[in-house]
Design an enzyme around this catalytic site. Structure first.
Site, short mmCIF file in Angstrom:
data_model
loop_
_atom_site.label_atom_id
_atom_site.label_comp_id
_atom_site.label_asym_id
_atom_site.label_seq_id
_atom_site.Cartn_x
_atom_site.Cartn_y
_atom_site.Cartn_z
N ASP A 30 11.07 -30.94 -36.40
CA ASP A 30 11.82 -30.20 -35.26
C ASP A 30 13.17 -30.66 -35.50
OD1 ASP A 30 10.34 -28.92 -32.46
OD2 ASP A 30 12.54 -29.44 -32.55
N ARG A 154 -4.21 -21.66 -24.60
CA ARG A 154 -3.59 -21.54 -23.32
C ARG A 154 -2.94 -22.81 -22.90
NH1 ARG A 154 -8.98 -20.12 -20.07
NH2 ARG A 154 -9.74 -21.39 -21.92
N GLU A 155 -1.90 -22.68 -22.31
CA GLU A 155 -1.23 -24.00 -21.56
C GLU A 155 -2.31 -24.62 -20.62
OE1 GLU A 155 2.59 -23.84 -20.40
OE2 GLU A 155 3.14 -22.48 -22.03
N LYS A 204 -3.14 -10.43 -32.32
CA LYS A 204 -2.34 -11.32 -31.56
C LYS A 204 -1.80 -10.68 -30.35
CE LYS A 204 -0.42 -14.94 -29.43
NZ LYS A 204 -1.47 -15.93 -28.65
N ALA A 252 -7.68 -11.91 -9.04
CA ALA A 252 -6.67 -11.30 -8.48
C ALA A 252 -5.66 -12.34 -8.04
CB ALA A 252 -7.19 -10.29 -7.28
N GLY A 253 -4.33 -11.95 -8.03
CA GLY A 253 -3.42 -13.11 -7.52
C GLY A 253 -1.86 -12.39 -7.38
N CYS A 260 4.13 -16.40 -22.50
CA CYS A 260 3.34 -15.52 -23.28
C CYS A 260 3.19 -14.13 -22.95
CB CYS A 260 2.06 -16.01 -23.90
SG CYS A 260 2.26 -17.73 -24.49
N LYS A 321 0.69 -21.37 -13.58
CA LYS A 321 -0.57 -21.73 -13.31
C LYS A 321 -0.92 -23.12 -13.26
CE LYS A 321 -2.24 -21.88 -18.03
NZ LYS A 321 -3.24 -21.46 -19.08
N ARG A 328 8.25 -20.92 -16.60
CA ARG A 328 8.65 -19.71 -17.11
C ARG A 328 7.93 -18.55 -16.59
NH1 ARG A 328 8.64 -21.04 -23.54
NH2 ARG A 328 7.07 -22.57 -22.64
C1 UGA Z 1 -2.11 -16.98 -22.86
C2 UGA Z 1 -3.38 -16.56 -23.62
O1 UGA Z 1 -4.53 -16.77 -22.55
C3 UGA Z 1 -3.57 -17.38 -24.74
O2 UGA Z 1 -4.73 -16.83 -25.41
C4 UGA Z 1 -2.30 -17.20 -25.72
O3 UGA Z 1 -2.83 -18.13 -26.84
C5 UGA Z 1 -1.27 -17.73 -25.03
O4 UGA Z 1 -1.07 -16.81 -23.88
C6 UGA Z 1 -0.11 -17.47 -26.04
O5 UGA Z 1 0.01 -16.55 -26.41
O6 UGA Z 1 0.48 -18.56 -26.53
P1 UGA Z 1 -1.23 -18.82 -21.24
O7 UGA Z 1 0.02 -17.95 -20.99
O8 UGA Z 1 -1.07 -20.24 -21.63
O9 UGA Z 1 -2.12 -18.20 -22.28
O10 UGA Z 1 -1.99 -18.74 -19.94
P2 UGA Z 1 -3.53 -17.92 -19.27
O11 UGA Z 1 -4.21 -18.86 -18.93
O12 UGA Z 1 -3.65 -16.71 -20.11
O13 UGA Z 1 -2.66 -17.45 -17.98
C7 UGA Z 1 -1.62 -16.38 -18.22
C8 UGA Z 1 -1.08 -15.79 -16.71
O14 UGA Z 1 -2.16 -15.12 -16.15
C9 UGA Z 1 -1.02 -17.08 -15.51
O15 UGA Z 1 0.14 -16.75 -14.70
C10 UGA Z 1 -2.30 -17.01 -14.85
O16 UGA Z 1 -2.15 -17.51 -13.68
C11 UGA Z 1 -2.62 -15.62 -14.83
N1 UGA Z 1 -3.95 -15.18 -14.37
C12 UGA Z 1 -4.97 -15.51 -15.60
C13 UGA Z 1 -4.33 -14.44 -13.49
O17 UGA Z 1 -3.51 -14.10 -12.49
N2 UGA Z 1 -5.63 -13.96 -13.49
C14 UGA Z 1 -6.58 -14.46 -14.07
O18 UGA Z 1 -7.78 -13.98 -13.86
C15 UGA Z 1 -6.41 -15.16 -15.44
#
Ligand code: UGA
Length: 424
Positions: A30, A154-155, A204, A252-253, A260, A321, A328
């Protein structure tokens, strides 16, 4: 195999540590000295459950090292993973500056055959660009291959996701590179999708966009459910049990956030527009997502008498989350901005994220003397709060649950006015 990871963010660091677990030697490269120094000392500079322990373990075992010496790092490694950031550019497209820089450095320093793997999320056609950027800096004809191998972790659950992927996608035209990639992933028990780089890059974007679509679908449906007095959680459960639909990403939220989904959905829309094949369905996904926090704010306003300028509101959760310190594109930040525009007084809390010096350290302090609580992040600790004990601290016991994480009946029995996202 000697593996080089370029870019030590959460994808790069997690990927590197997973390969250490699989018995490989890894170098993390890095250009940010702060990050390198911190990681060299075994300190993870971001929050990701389980990763700090793994970092310490592999530093001690000398399976992973971190450096900012580009030339040496490239020369000494056979497989190079590009895990650098691809932020949203001004035109909506992914900004490939860091990918290009890394590729050009490889071109300048390549000394033996290497496999260059793009793990960063990149637009369709990037593998071709990477090939060109490497070639443009080569002074001798040393062969190399470029592979697209997107990451789906996922994070917040990066380690678990990276150790137990649903699938591995390997996009390359080269048989030699494919063999090396399959060898690298031989201990993983999941299907491998073998395809060309373009399809891999599309997989992706299409995956993230589809998940975002599921979320926007349930969020827009929740507004109708609200109108009809239907519990949207029951609807999610009812439709999610259909195996063809599946239960995930139907909560829902307040809308999706993070580094991402917002970026990737926009990038795919942009690509589609440039090709004259607009993805109008995704345009609506974005719109619904932008509307969702505003829809929730209006519910808050209505319940509190139409004006927020004389109200004190406790916002619980800043991260986009739970289990991450990332804010972000967090819906929570959108909500706070809007509350401030409405001239509400705000008190904020997050178990991990500290954005302001005057931020409250405890939930008790945050909610004391407030007219309402808004839950923005689904932190487990908010579920376990003894709400009955805290209620007397509030001026008015209003609770707005932007994550549907509490039970309406329970909260009402405790004397709260509870409003969720179509949560009845
Ligand atoms: C997302 C994808 O889930 C990963 O597979 C992918 O690798 C990653 O992007 C990436 O491209 O690097 P991430 O952004 O870390 O992962 O988090 P998620 O768990 O997917 O959540 C994304 C958002 O959706 C959050 O704000 C979460 O609260 C929201 N969410 C998720 C909902 O509002 N409802 C749900 O049922 C699920």
């Amino acid at each position: 195999m000697n593996i080089l990871i370029v870019g030590t963010g959460y994808v790069g660091t997690t990927t590197g540590l997973i390969f250490c677990e699989m018995g490989h030697k890894v170098t993390g490269l890095d250009l940010d000295d702060h990050k390198i120094r911190s990681l060299q000392e075994g300190n993870l500079y971001f929050y990701e459950p389980g990763l700090a322990e793994l970092l310490k373990k592999h530093i001690q075992a000398q399976n992973i090292a971190f450096t900012n010496h580009t030339e040496k790092a490239i020369k000494e490694n056979d497989v190079i993973f590009l895990c650098v950031g691809t932020p949203k550019g001004t035109d909506g497209n992914a900004d490939l500056t860091f990918v290009r820089k890394a590729a050009e450095s490889i071109g300048q320093n390549i000394n033996t055959y290497k496999v260059i793997v793009t793990k960063s999320t990149v637009p369709v056609g990037t593998a071709e660009l990477v090939t060109g950027w490497i070639q443009s800096k080569q002074t001798a004809q040393i062969p190399f291959d470029v592979v697209s191998n997107p990451e789906f972790l996922r994070e917040g659950s990066a380690l678990q996701d990276a150790l137990n992927p649903d699938r591995i996608v390997i996009g390359t035209e080269s048989e030699a590179a494919r063999t090396i990639m399959k060898e690298l992933y031989k201990n993983f028990q999941c299907p491998i999708v073998q395809t060309n780089p373009k399809a891999s890059e599309m997989i992706k974007y299409a995956s993230n966009s589809f998940l975002a679509l599921k979320i926007s679908y349930i969020n827009e449906l929740s507004r109708l459910c609200d109108e009809l007095g239907i519990n949207v959680n029951d609807v999610s459960q009812g439709i999610g049990l259909d195996e063809r639909i599946g239960p995930q990403f139907l909560r829902a939220g307040m809308g999706y956030g993070g580094s991402c989904f917002p970026k990737d959905v926009n990038a795919l829309i942009q690509i589609a527009n440039e090709k004259g094949r607009p993805l109008t369905i995704l345009e609506r996904v974005v719109k619904v997502n932008e509307e969702q926090p505003l829809y929730f704010i209006n519910k808050i306003k209505d319940a509190l008498g139409g004006e927020l300028n004389n109200k004190t509101i406790a916002v619980l959760g800043l991260a986009f989350k739970a289990n991450t310190d990332d804010t972000r594109e967090s819906p929570s930040i959108t909500l706070i901005d809007r509350l401030l525009e409405e001239q509400a007084n705000i008190k904020v809390h997050d178990p991990i994220v500290k954005l302001w010096p005057h931020q409250c350290r405890t939930v008790e302090k945050t909610i004391s003397g407030t007219d309402a609580i808004v839950i923005c992040t689904d932190w487990e600790e908010y579920k376990r709060i003894n709400w009955g004990k805290l209620k007397p601290l509030m001026k008015q016991p209003y609770i707005f649950d932007g994550r549907n994480m509490l039970e309406k009946d329970q909260m009402e029995n405790l004397g709260f006015y509870y409003i969720g996202i179509a949560n009845y």
